[in-house]
Design a protein around this motif. Structure first.
Motif, PDB file in Angstrom:
ATOM      1  N   ASP A 493     -13.953   1.156  10.362  1.00  0.00           N
ATOM      2  CA  ASP A 493     -12.953   1.196   9.591  1.00  0.00           C
ATOM      3  C   ASP A 493     -11.695   0.036   9.343  1.00  0.00           C
ATOM      4  O   ASP A 493     -11.727  -0.825   9.932  1.00  0.00           O
ATOM      5  N   LEU A 494     -10.779   0.444   8.304  1.00  0.00           N
ATOM      6  CA  LEU A 494     -10.173  -1.075   7.359  1.00  0.00           C
ATOM      7  C   LEU A 494      -9.001  -0.406   6.579  1.00  0.00           C
ATOM      8  O   LEU A 494      -9.363   0.218   6.308  1.00  0.00           O
ATOM      9  N   THR A 495      -8.024  -0.879   7.285  1.00  0.00           N
ATOM     10  CA  THR A 495      -6.579  -0.638   7.187  1.00  0.00           C
ATOM     11  C   THR A 495      -6.277  -1.335   5.651  1.00  0.00           C
ATOM     12  O   THR A 495      -7.097  -2.648   5.990  1.00  0.00           O
ATOM     13  N   LEU A 496      -5.659  -0.923   4.197  1.00  0.00           N
ATOM     14  CA  LEU A 496      -5.652  -1.722   3.584  1.00  0.00           C
ATOM     15  C   LEU A 496      -4.179  -1.473   2.696  1.00  0.00           C
ATOM     16  O   LEU A 496      -3.792  -0.196   2.840  1.00  0.00           O
ATOM     17  N   ASN A 497      -3.960  -2.379   2.376  1.00  0.00           N
ATOM     18  CA  ASN A 497      -2.182  -2.026   2.532  1.00  0.00           C
ATOM     19  C   ASN A 497      -2.779  -2.984   0.423  1.00  0.00           C
ATOM     20  O   ASN A 497      -3.603  -3.920   0.669  1.00  0.00           O
ATOM     21  N   ILE A 498      -2.362  -2.080  -0.661  1.00  0.00           N
ATOM     22  CA  ILE A 498      -2.530  -2.744  -1.904  1.00  0.00           C
ATOM     23  C   ILE A 498      -1.081  -3.017  -2.650  1.00  0.00           C
ATOM     24  O   ILE A 498       0.112  -2.374  -2.591  1.00  0.00           O
ATOM     25  N   PHE A 499      -0.329  -4.320  -2.632  1.00  0.00           N
ATOM     26  CA  PHE A 499       0.925  -4.203  -3.526  1.00  0.00           C
ATOM     27  C   PHE A 499       0.913  -4.598  -4.558  1.00  0.00           C
ATOM     28  O   PHE A 499      -0.168  -4.750  -5.890  1.00  0.00           O
ATOM     29  N   PRO A 500       1.935  -4.203  -4.929  1.00  0.00           N
ATOM     30  CA  PRO A 500       2.334  -3.817  -6.723  1.00  0.00           C
ATOM     31  C   PRO A 500       2.420  -5.157  -7.284  1.00  0.00           C
ATOM     32  O   PRO A 500       3.287  -6.339  -6.315  1.00  0.00           O
ATOM     33  N   SER A 501       1.983  -5.062  -8.708  1.00  0.00           N
ATOM     34  CA  SER A 501       3.057  -6.913  -9.634  1.00  0.00           C
ATOM     35  C   SER A 501       4.231  -6.525 -10.528  1.00  0.00           C
ATOM     36  O   SER A 501       4.358  -5.271 -10.286  1.00  0.00           O
ATOM     37  N   GLY A 502       4.608  -7.410 -10.567  1.00  0.00           N
ATOM     38  CA  GLY A 502       5.784  -7.083 -11.095  1.00  0.00           C
ATOM     39  C   GLY A 502       6.685  -6.993 -10.181  1.00  0.00           C
ATOM     40  O   GLY A 502       8.028  -7.447  -9.229  1.00  0.00           O
ATOM     41  N   ASP A 503       7.100  -5.344 -10.253  1.00  0.00           N
ATOM     42  CA  ASP A 503       8.317  -4.714  -9.216  1.00  0.00           C
ATOM     43  C   ASP A 503       7.809  -4.844  -7.526  1.00  0.00           C
ATOM     44  O   ASP A 503       6.875  -5.277  -7.540  1.00  0.00           O
ATOM     45  N   GLU A 504       8.748  -3.854  -7.016  1.00  0.00           N
ATOM     46  CA  GLU A 504       8.991  -3.731  -5.189  1.00  0.00           C
ATOM     47  C   GLU A 504       8.213  -2.757  -5.253  1.00  0.00           C
ATOM     48  O   GLU A 504       7.378  -3.068  -4.051  1.00  0.00           O
ATOM     49  N   ARG A 505       7.907  -1.895  -6.046  1.00  0.00           N
ATOM     50  CA  ARG A 505       8.086  -0.595  -6.057  1.00  0.00           C
ATOM     51  C   ARG A 505       6.927  -0.484  -6.581  1.00  0.00           C
ATOM     52  O   ARG A 505       6.439  -0.165  -7.727  1.00  0.00           O
ATOM     53  N   PHE A 506       5.298   0.521  -6.769  1.00  0.00           N
ATOM     54  CA  PHE A 506       4.938   0.954  -7.098  1.00  0.00           C
ATOM     55  C   PHE A 506       5.446   2.624  -7.769  1.00  0.00           C
ATOM     56  O   PHE A 506       6.208   3.176  -7.316  1.00  0.00           O
ATOM     57  N   ASN A 507       5.108   2.766  -9.435  1.00  0.00           N
ATOM     58  CA  ASN A 507       5.624   3.747  -9.863  1.00  0.00           C
ATOM     59  C   ASN A 507       4.496   4.776  -9.669  1.00  0.00           C
ATOM     60  O   ASN A 507       3.652   4.980  -9.291  1.00  0.00           O
ATOM     61  N   ARG A 508       4.777   6.074  -9.857  1.00  0.00           N
ATOM     62  CA  ARG A 508       4.177   7.253  -9.618  1.00  0.00           C
ATOM     63  C   ARG A 508       2.595   7.222 -10.573  1.00  0.00           C
ATOM     64  O   ARG A 508       1.277   7.618  -9.356  1.00  0.00           O
ATOM     65  N   THR A 509       2.608   6.739 -11.908  1.00  0.00           N
ATOM     66  CA  THR A 509       1.361   6.877 -12.364  1.00  0.00           C
ATOM     67  C   THR A 509       0.483   5.911 -11.885  1.00  0.00           C
ATOM     68  O   THR A 509      -0.263   5.528 -11.893  1.00  0.00           O
ATOM     69  N   GLY A 510       0.984   4.697 -10.910  1.00  0.00           N
ATOM     70  CA  GLY A 510       0.500   3.189 -10.846  1.00  0.00           C
ATOM     71  C   GLY A 510      -0.032   3.633  -9.625  1.00  0.00           C
ATOM     72  O   GLY A 510      -1.762   3.898  -9.158  1.00  0.00           O
ATOM     73  N   ILE A 511       0.501   4.825  -8.638  1.00  0.00           N
ATOM     74  CA  ILE A 511      -0.195   5.206  -7.373  1.00  0.00           C
ATOM     75  C   ILE A 511      -1.523   5.493  -7.498  1.00  0.00           C
ATOM     76  O   ILE A 511      -2.713   5.737  -7.285  1.00  0.00           O
TER      77      ILE A 511
END
Ligand SMILES: *[C@@H]1O[C@H](CO)[C@@H](O)[C@H](O)[C@H]1NC(C)=O
Ligand SMILES: *[C@@H]1O[C@H](CO)[C@@H](O)[C@H](O)[C@H]1NC(C)=O
Ligand SMILES: *[C@@H]1O[C@H](CO)[C@@H](O)[C@H](O)[C@H]1NC(C)=O
Ligand SMILES: *[C@@H]1O[C@H](CO)[C@@H](O)[C@H](O)[C@H]1NC(C)=O
Ligand SMILES: *[C@@H]1O[C@H](CO)[C@@H](O)[C@H](O)[C@H]1NC(C)=O
Length: 950
Positions: A493-511
């Protein structure tokens, strides 16, 4: 032309128009699906999912061909209407844990479907037989749900299937194979992946399941209840690369032809009841990882051929009756890294040879009969010999000390920068930017990696992932990995964090696009990691959806009309009625999803029931007045979301409570809440200015109260000096506000969360009770209490309510009594484990001056020269408010009268306006206003309906 024919033509035309305005038929079924779902994307408005760019919907020739809605917190059930989207090829609803219920058998109508991906949702019930009616299906991933029952034999009909993942469910029964006309999984000759692990499958592994026609690469049957022997037909599947049969109840000999499987990398046979001799595995030239632990093999020596397995990195042979000496060649396998031979009967003297592999990282030979070792060139780093005769004499040698492997603490380091200090829920990315990452767990089902302390391997995983995201042009800034752990199933098991580029949040399409890359296995990790799956955490931080567009129904092109006789007309009429019916259904669905439509003033429906002055704001308006919900405008947060300060175009300051995704509620409940709040008007209550129900957001807009909370002032944080007179006046104001809620509001309202952080002070230090967040209207008529789940804040909560769950207005009186004690002591209700009520009672002596309370009083009061007139009576009232039982407590109106009396006795006019506070500021620092800040201890709910749902 004959008038009748003309009439007929007109009728046919009319019906065509009707049909065309029933337009894209898929909308009807999507709307019907939405009927049963919560949290559909805010972009799902308008009449044409194809033209209106609905998130997650892809169309070809105006028909829906793909639905990818992973990780958007959908909840509810998937209705049979899905079966009507007849052009659908791709359906991915993974990582929506709120999706429950069984998988509708209507799914079998989607005869163009090629991928069905429902990873990590909450589905349960049996798998429908109709799955077998999806001729185009090549990718079927149903893992990590709660499916029960048998594997439908009909799946055997899916000749195009190459990926079959049903792992981590509660499937039972045996693995179906074909029998005459009945299909079975042996027919899946194009399948590369059978992932069936972590179920309750039982019975024998049918020999018929495997044949030389099969092209399987991964056979993962681990952690089931399979019995019988390993079929020798398995040796015919020459393409196999990963085989996991561990954690079953398999017995008998390992078939000798398993040695034919020359491509095997990972082989897990551990935790079974296999007997017979150790299998000859010399044919497995690329074997990396071998686990045969915990079986009942015939006691034997370590076969000499083991040293010919030149690719081995990990060898696990715990408790399998090994005896005799360990051959010296054993330790010269070049890549060997981990060897576990514990709990055997190995004896003699260990000889690591002159050239043992320098990769050797862990050799665990504890609990054997090793007498010693020849030290020609030292011994490997982590040698464990505890429980061997050698350790009776050398107990202090490091290899005799009990050592447990420490867990790896790997986590992706910052990329040559200093990690940023981030706000609530934000995380500093490897590039040291604060943002809201998309998080989850990567699970590798058969990793050949044992050394979790070697960061090189994780770095390669990270960079391969980034490359993949970049190739697919996904809005990803960086990824970080952490907490590598081998779990009880030997998964990594590995925890994974994926950080958005540009904005500080993802939008739904990105996710959804990122999630799809993982759910669909588009991303392929480096080979050593083997097969994987991903389970996402809920992503609650979506950036605002696209602006709502209100489009009128487009009337499609009217196709040419030809009259083919009455039969056609009749058909068209029926079809027309059907379309009309479906359109009605769709419209009903629209109404259900936008309950405020009927309030639209433009429509002149006059339908703004009881909305006294509360304005409806668009998302854009509120965005503009908070500078795009900037951090600077953020004045607080709570379980329900954030509070922002904003300035309306007319200059009015407002406080905007923005429900975070996940804390929002149904539109109708929200509407009810607003109707309730907008009816409440009193100068000692914070009033609602408006609301926003737009773009998937739910916000409440209140007047901004400049001097923050009573708590802030009592604690000295605002620099406002509260003298005794001011405290009396604040008490009176707050009491009047509550009195209004209890006795004058219609229907009466119990606040449920009276506390000093919910009492705000305006520029003249008038008290304003805020946050009807937990309020609950009493029913009509004689009802005097409501039974509810206990909510509230520790320290203020009425013990009677706590115990009986019966909420009455006397519960508010109790909390108010606590606030009164807070007002004189400036202490928290519970401080250093001491309860304010007890402290006051213990210190109190009614015979003495000020009831002997000087010790517990707020020093500002006790040290001032001011006469504390009426303080004794004030304390008496407070203590009556906190009586054990509600019927011994005063009503709010009694409290109001008492305070008025106290003030009059002290020579203060209770209704005089005090002067502005501006001159009494003592270094009030900027940014200390946290009105509406509300850290519920018991509930994150914003609104009463929300509470009932929990
Ligand atoms: C597989 O193994 C069996 C027995 O071990 C052997 O007779 C046979 O020739 C092998 N088949 C192939 C294709 O190598
Ligand atoms: C193991 O199998 C190989 C062929 O794959 C054979 O050459 C060898 O003799 C066998 N060894 C034993 C001990 O049976
Ligand atoms: C090790 O064990 C084997 C088999 O149990 C036995 O034949 C042999 O004598 C033992 N060797 C020593 C040194 O005890
Ligand atoms: C390693 O982690 C596992 C699971 O989190 C835990 O049970 C175990 O105690 C840990 N071992 C050490 C040495 O910390
Ligand atoms: C870490 O793993 C890499 C790749 O597998 C290997 O080349 C390297 O030697 C390992 N490093 C250590 C310190 O074991």
């Amino acid at each position: 032309m004959d008038i009748r024919i003309k009439l007929l033509l007109v009728l046919v035309l009319f019906i065509h128009v009707l049909l065309a305005s029933g337009q894209n038929q898929d909308i009807v079924y999507l709307q019907a699906l939405m009927d049963n779902l919560k949290n559909t994307p805010p972009s799902w408005v308008g009449s044409d999912p194809c033209e209106d760019k609905w998130d997650g919907i892809t169309c070809t020739d105006s028909r829906v061909t793909s639905i990818t809605l992973a990780s958007i917190n959908l909840s509810g059930e998937i209705s049979g209407d899905i079966g009507q989207l007849s052009e659908l090829q791709m359906l991915d609803l993974s990582y929506n844990k709120g999706l429950t219920g069984s998988l509708t058998s209507d799914i079998g109508n989607l005869n163009k479907l090629s991928s069905l991906i429902l990873v990590g949702c909450g589905f349960n019930g049996p798998l429908p037989d109709s799955l077998g009616s999806l001729p185009q299906l090549s990718y079927l991933a149903l893992n990590s749900n709660g499916f029960t029952g048998r594997i439908p034999p009909s799946i055997g009909k899916l000749t195009k299937l190459y990926w079959l993942d049903i792992a981590d469910n509660k499937l039972s029964g045996s693995i179906p194979v074909s029998d005459g006309p009945t299909p079975g999984l042996d027919l899946l000759v194009n399948a590369k992946h059978f992932h069936f692990g972590k179920n309750q499958l039982s019975g024998e592994i049918p020999p018929q399941l495997f044949s030389s026609k099969m092209t399987l690469k991964h056979v993962l049957f681990e952690d089931n209840q399979l019995t019988g022997t390993i079929p020798s037909t398995l040796g015919l599947v020459q393409t196999l690369e990963v085989l996991r049969l561990d954690r079953n109840q398999l017995s008998g000999d390992v078939p000798s032809n398993i040695n034919n499987l020359t491509l095997i990398n990972q082989l897990f046979l551990s935790n079974n009841k296999l007997d017979g001799p150790l299998p000859n595995l010399t044919g497995m030239a690329v074997l990396n990882y071998l686990d045969m632990s915990n079986n009942s093999f015939i006691a034997s020596k370590i076969p000499p051929w083991f040293s010919s397995l030149q690719s081995l990195t990990t060898l696990m042979m715990q408790e399998i009756g090994l005896q005799g000496e360990v051959p010296v060649e054993f330790f010269s396998i070049p890549q060997l890294d981990t060897v576990v031979l514990r709990d055997n009967k190995l004896n003699g003297t260990l000889d690591f040879g002159a050239s043992y592999s320098n990769h050797l990282r862990l050799i665990d030979m504890s609990n054997n009969n090793i007498l010693g070792f020849t030290q020609r060139s030292g011994y490997p780093k982590n040698l464990i010999l505890t429980g061997n005769p050698i350790c009776t004499e050398n107990a202090r040698e490091s290899f005799c000390e009990h050592s447990t492997e420490s867990n790896s603490t790997y986590s992706t380091p910052p990329n040559n920068c200093i990690p940023a200090t981030c706000g609530l829920y934000q995380v500093s990315s490897p590039n040291c930017k604060c943002s809201y990452p998309y998080t989850g767990t990567l699970v590798f089902r058969a990793p050949s990696i044992s050394d979790l302390g070697n960061s090189t391997i994780f770095t390669s995983l990270q960079s391969s992932m980034m490359t993949s995201f970049e190739m697919h042009k996904l809005p990803v800034d960086s990824v970080s990995l952490g907490n590598p752990t081998k779990n009880a199933d030997d998964y990594l098991d590995l925890t994974l964090n994926i950080f958005p580029s540009g904005d500080e949040r993802f939008n739904r399409t990105g996710i959804t696009r990122i999630a799809f890359m993982l759910s669909n296995q588009t991303y392929k990790p480096p080979h050593a990691f083997g097969p994987y799956f991903f389970i996402a955490d809920n992503y609650d931080s979506f950036s605002g959806g696209p602006k709502r567009r209100h489009k009128s129904m487009s009337i499609g092109a009217i196709i040419g009309v030809s009259v083919g006789g009455c039969v056609l007309v009749l058909f068209v009429v029926i079809a027309g009625i059907y379309a009309y019916h479906q359109k009605g259904r769709a419209e009903r669905a629209i109404i259900k999803n936008s309950p405020f439509a009927s309030w639209d003033p433009d429509k002149g429906s006059g339908g703004r029931p009881q909305l006294k002055g509360a304005r409806s704001f668009t998302f854009e308006e509120l965005k503009a007045c908070t500078n795009n919900f900037s951090a600077a405008a953020n004045v607080g947060s709570g379980g329900y979301g954030m509070v922002y300060r904003g300035s309306l175009p007319n200059g009015q300051l407002v406080a905007i409570k923005r429900a975070q995704h996940g804390s929002t509620q149904g539109g109708l409940e929200f509407k009810t809440e607003i109707e309730l709040l907008s009816r409440v008007h009193h100068k000692n209550l914070v009033s609602l200015v408006g609301f926003c129900f737009d773009a998937g957001e739910q916000m409440l807009v209140y007047e901004f109260i400049v001097n923050g909370t009573l708590k802030d002032s009592l604690s000295g944080r605002t620099g406002i000096r509260l003298d005794w007179m001011r405290r009396l006046k604040i008490t009176l104001g707050a009491a009047r506000g509550l009195q209004y809620l209890h006795e004058l509001a219609d229907p009466p309202i119990i606040h449920r969360d009276v506390k000093s952080t919910n009492i705000l002070l305006d520029e003249r230090l008038n008290a304003k009770v805020s946050d009807f967040g937990l309020s609950k209207p009493l029913g009509e008529g004689d009802q005097t209490h409501v039974t509810t789940q206990v909510k509230g804040t520790m320290g203020y909560m009425d013990p009677e309510y706590y115990m009986t769950q019966q909420l009455t207005e006397k519960s508010d009186v109790y909390s108010f009594g606590i606030v009164m004690l807070e007002l004189i002591t400036a202490r928290n209700p519970i401080e250093k484990g001491k309860y304010i009520v007890r402290q006051v009672k213990e210190a109190m002596d009614t015979e003495k001056d000020l009831h002997n309370l000087r010790e517990v009083l707020d020093p500002i009061l006790s040290l001032s020269t001011e006469q504390l007139q009426g303080l004794e009576r004030f304390v008496d009232v407070a203590l009556r408010c906190v009586q054990e039982t509600g019927n011994r407590r005063p009503k709010m109106s009694d409290v109001v009268k008492e305070i008025e009396n106290i003030m009059e006795m002290a020579g203060i006019n209770p209704d005089a306006e005090s002067t502005s506070t501006s001159e009494s500021y003592e270094g009030k620092s900027k940014g200390n206003n946290h009105p509406y800040l509300n850290d519920f201890s018991y509930s994150g709910g914003l609104l009463p309906a929300d509470l009932e749902a929990k």
